[in-house]
Scaffold this motif. Structure first.
Motif, PDB file in Angstrom:
ATOM      1  N   PHE A   1      -4.584   9.928 -11.798  1.00 30.79           N
ATOM      2  CA  PHE A   1      -4.459   9.141 -13.015  1.00 30.79           C
ATOM      3  C   PHE A   1      -5.317   7.892 -12.850  1.00 30.79           C
ATOM      4  CE2 PHE A   1      -1.764   5.500 -11.789  1.00 30.79           C
ATOM      5  CZ  PHE A   1      -1.429   5.892 -10.505  1.00 30.79           C
ATOM      6  N   THR A   2      -5.522   7.178 -13.954  1.00 30.28           N
ATOM      7  CA  THR A   2      -6.337   5.963 -13.916  1.00 30.28           C
ATOM      8  C   THR A   2      -5.441   4.747 -14.012  1.00 30.28           C
ATOM      9  OG1 THR A   2      -8.160   7.136 -14.965  1.00 30.28           O
ATOM     10  CG2 THR A   2      -8.225   4.733 -15.008  1.00 30.28           C
ATOM     11  N   LEU A   3      -5.571   3.870 -13.043  1.00 31.08           N
ATOM     12  CA  LEU A   3      -4.729   2.682 -13.002  1.00 31.08           C
ATOM     13  C   LEU A   3      -4.893   1.786 -14.218  1.00 31.08           C
ATOM     14  CD1 LEU A   3      -4.853   1.485  -9.294  1.00 31.08           C
ATOM     15  CD2 LEU A   3      -2.847   2.265 -10.567  1.00 31.08           C
ATOM     16  N   ASP A   4      -6.037   1.886 -14.874  1.00 30.63           N
ATOM     17  CA  ASP A   4      -6.296   1.034 -16.034  1.00 30.63           C
ATOM     18  C   ASP A   4      -5.161   1.085 -17.040  1.00 30.63           C
ATOM     19  OD1 ASP A   4      -9.915   1.252 -16.487  1.00 30.63           O
ATOM     20  OD2 ASP A   4      -8.677   1.052 -14.693  1.00 30.63           O
ATOM     21  N   TYR A   5      -4.495   2.241 -17.143  1.00 30.63           N
ATOM     22  CA  TYR A   5      -3.529   2.441 -18.212  1.00 30.63           C
ATOM     23  C   TYR A   5      -2.089   2.437 -17.733  1.00 30.63           C
ATOM     24  CZ  TYR A   5      -7.940   3.926 -20.197  1.00 30.63           C
ATOM     25  OH  TYR A   5      -9.249   3.986 -20.587  1.00 30.63           O
ATOM     26  N   TYR A   6      -1.903   2.073 -16.482  1.00 33.24           N
ATOM     27  CA  TYR A   6      -0.567   2.090 -15.905  1.00 33.24           C
ATOM     28  C   TYR A   6      -0.228   0.720 -15.331  1.00 33.24           C
ATOM     29  CZ  TYR A   6      -0.138   7.195 -15.983  1.00 33.24           C
ATOM     30  OH  TYR A   6      -0.019   8.503 -16.362  1.00 33.24           O
ATOM     31  N   ALA A   7       1.015   0.350 -15.462  1.00 30.88           N
ATOM     32  CA  ALA A   7       1.511  -0.796 -14.714  1.00 30.88           C
ATOM     33  C   ALA A   7       1.727  -0.348 -13.276  1.00 30.88           C
ATOM     34  CB  ALA A   7       2.837  -1.281 -15.299  1.00 30.88           C
ATOM     35  N   ILE A   8       1.529  -1.267 -12.352  1.00 31.90           N
ATOM     36  CA  ILE A   8       1.709  -0.914 -10.950  1.00 31.90           C
ATOM     37  C   ILE A   8       2.345  -2.081 -10.230  1.00 31.90           C
ATOM     38  CG2 ILE A   8      -0.576  -1.652 -10.185  1.00 31.90           C
ATOM     39  CD1 ILE A   8      -0.484   1.069  -8.495  1.00 31.90           C
ATOM     40  N   GLY A   9       3.154  -1.766  -9.259  1.00 36.66           N
ATOM     41  CA  GLY A   9       3.857  -2.822  -8.560  1.00 36.66           C
ATOM     42  C   GLY A   9       4.075  -2.514  -7.100  1.00 36.66           C
ATOM     43  N   TRP A  10       4.381  -3.568  -6.383  1.00 41.81           N
ATOM     44  CA  TRP A  10       4.768  -3.481  -4.982  1.00 41.81           C
ATOM     45  C   TRP A  10       6.246  -3.819  -4.876  1.00 41.81           C
ATOM     46  CZ3 TRP A  10       1.916  -1.506  -1.141  1.00 41.81           C
ATOM     47  CH2 TRP A  10       0.540  -1.397  -1.337  1.00 41.81           C
ATOM     48  N   PHE A  11       6.945  -3.000  -4.133  1.00 38.83           N
ATOM     49  CA  PHE A  11       8.373  -3.173  -3.911  1.00 38.83           C
ATOM     50  C   PHE A  11       8.635  -3.111  -2.414  1.00 38.83           C
ATOM     51  CE2 PHE A  11       9.505  -2.688  -8.369  1.00 38.83           C
ATOM     52  CZ  PHE A  11       8.384  -2.046  -8.865  1.00 38.83           C
ATOM     53  N   ARG A  12       9.785  -3.619  -2.002  1.00 34.84           N
ATOM     54  CA  ARG A  12      10.098  -3.532  -0.583  1.00 34.84           C
ATOM     55  C   ARG A  12      11.586  -3.292  -0.396  1.00 34.84           C
ATOM     56  NH1 ARG A  12       8.983  -9.852   1.223  1.00 34.84           N
ATOM     57  NH2 ARG A  12      10.834 -10.780   0.216  1.00 34.84           N
ATOM     58  N   GLN A  13      11.886  -2.701   0.743  1.00 32.75           N
ATOM     59  CA  GLN A  13      13.278  -2.436   1.070  1.00 32.75           C
ATOM     60  C   GLN A  13      13.494  -2.712   2.551  1.00 32.75           C
ATOM     61  OE1 GLN A  13      14.759   1.435  -0.067  1.00 32.75           O
ATOM     62  NE2 GLN A  13      16.862   0.682  -0.057  1.00 32.75           N
ATOM     63  N   ALA A  14      14.335  -3.694   2.810  1.00 35.53           N
ATOM     64  CA  ALA A  14      14.701  -4.029   4.181  1.00 35.53           C
ATOM     65  C   ALA A  14      15.957  -3.244   4.560  1.00 35.53           C
ATOM     66  CB  ALA A  14      14.952  -5.526   4.291  1.00 35.53           C
ATOM     67  N   PRO A  15      16.195  -3.054   5.857  1.00 37.29           N
ATOM     68  CA  PRO A  15      17.384  -2.304   6.288  1.00 37.29           C
ATOM     69  C   PRO A  15      18.660  -2.904   5.714  1.00 37.29           C
ATOM     70  CG  PRO A  15      15.906  -2.622   8.130  1.00 37.29           C
ATOM     71  CD  PRO A  15      15.345  -3.436   6.995  1.00 37.29           C
ATOM     72  N   GLY A  16      19.485  -2.063   5.110  1.00 36.66           N
ATOM     73  CA  GLY A  16      20.755  -2.510   4.571  1.00 36.66           C
ATOM     74  C   GLY A  16      20.678  -3.253   3.253  1.00 36.66           C
ATOM     75  N   LYS A  17      19.477  -3.327   2.687  1.00 35.63           N
ATOM     76  CA  LYS A  17      19.314  -4.055   1.422  1.00 35.63           C
ATOM     77  C   LYS A  17      18.777  -3.134   0.341  1.00 35.63           C
ATOM     78  CE  LYS A  17      18.653  -8.680   3.352  1.00 35.63           C
ATOM     79  NZ  LYS A  17      17.797  -9.906   3.315  1.00 35.63           N
ATOM     80  N   GLU A  18      18.956  -3.558  -0.899  1.00 38.81           N
ATOM     81  CA  GLU A  18      18.420  -2.791  -2.009  1.00 38.81           C
ATOM     82  C   GLU A  18      16.913  -3.005  -2.123  1.00 38.81           C
ATOM     83  OE1 GLU A  18      22.337  -2.817  -4.957  1.00 38.81           O
ATOM     84  OE2 GLU A  18      20.446  -3.719  -5.592  1.00 38.81           O
ATOM     85  N   ARG A  19      16.272  -2.013  -2.721  1.00 42.15           N
ATOM     86  CA  ARG A  19      14.855  -2.150  -2.979  1.00 42.15           C
ATOM     87  C   ARG A  19      14.646  -3.234  -4.034  1.00 42.15           C
ATOM     88  NH1 ARG A  19      11.496   3.357  -3.426  1.00 42.15           N
ATOM     89  NH2 ARG A  19      12.759   3.602  -1.531  1.00 42.15           N
TER      90      ARG A  19
ATOM     91  N   ILE B   1       1.845  -5.818 -11.737  1.00 39.96           N
ATOM     92  CA  ILE B   1       0.807  -6.148 -12.699  1.00 39.96           C
ATOM     93  C   ILE B   1       0.852  -5.129 -13.828  1.00 39.96           C
ATOM     94  CG2 ILE B   1      -0.929  -4.852 -11.377  1.00 39.96           C
ATOM     95  CD1 ILE B   1      -2.968  -7.005 -12.273  1.00 39.96           C
ATOM     96  N   ARG B   2       0.810  -5.623 -15.043  1.00 40.47           N
ATOM     97  CA  ARG B   2       0.859  -4.750 -16.208  1.00 40.47           C
ATOM     98  C   ARG B   2      -0.539  -4.378 -16.660  1.00 40.47           C
ATOM     99  NH1 ARG B   2       4.960  -8.473 -19.666  1.00 40.47           N
ATOM    100  NH2 ARG B   2       6.954  -7.650 -18.911  1.00 40.47           N
ATOM    101  N   SER B   3      -0.706  -3.165 -17.158  1.00 39.92           N
ATOM    102  CA  SER B   3      -1.989  -2.762 -17.705  1.00 39.92           C
ATOM    103  C   SER B   3      -2.186  -3.315 -19.106  1.00 39.92           C
ATOM    104  CB  SER B   3      -2.084  -1.233 -17.746  1.00 39.92           C
ATOM    105  OG  SER B   3      -1.098  -0.696 -18.613  1.00 39.92           O
ATOM    106  N   SER B   4      -1.085  -3.548 -19.835  1.00 41.41           N
ATOM    107  CA  SER B   4      -1.162  -3.942 -21.242  1.00 41.41           C
ATOM    108  C   SER B   4      -1.821  -5.295 -21.430  1.00 41.41           C
ATOM    109  CB  SER B   4       0.239  -3.945 -21.856  1.00 41.41           C
ATOM    110  OG  SER B   4       1.135  -4.679 -21.048  1.00 41.41           O
TER     111      SER B   4
END
Length: 123
Positions: free
Chosen positions: A26-44, A50-53
């Motif tokens: 797919f082409t990133l131009d038209y998609y929002a994309i993000g970075w997430f993280r999950q530490a041990p014992g914690k929620e993501r 960044i939004r494409s819109s």
């Protein structure tokens, strides 16, 4: 849709890492994309998105001023530059994407996920 993260590793506090997320199918131009993280014992949690819109960016309070998200459309790749790393940044970092136009930076709004890359910050 495929996302492949790279660039994780072990660093000392105050160090830097740059994570990459290469997209295919797919082409990133038209998609929002993000970075997430999950530490041990914690929620993501959402780290940066960044939004494409409208190309707007979001940073979690805990990383604002230290992390920078960027997108290279020619390479169909998104980066997360992480500076002044702290031990509390230790986690598995995931990139994810969604075709939604106005997503918030929360995991449940993202549909496609990479496999994750480990970041460890310790002395």
């Amino acid at each position: 849709v495929q996302l492949v993260e790279s660039g994780g590793g072990s660093v000392q506090p105050g160090g830097s890492l740059r994570l990459s997320c290469a997209a295919s199918g797919f082409t990133l131009d038209y998609y929002a994309i993000g970075w997430f993280r999950q530490a041990p014992g914690k929620e993501r949690e959402g780290v940066s998105c960044i939004r494409s819109s409208d190309d707007s960016t979001y940073y979690a309070d805990s990383v604002a001023g230290r992390f920078t998200i960027s997108r290279d459309k020619a390479k169909n790749t998104v980066y997360l530059q992480m500076d002044s790393l702290k031990p509390e940044d230790t986690a598995i970092y995931y990139c994810a994407t969604t075709p939604r136009l106005w997503p918030t930076c929360t995991p449940y709004e993202y549909d496609y996920w990479g496999q994750g890359t480990q970041v460890a910050v310790s002395s």
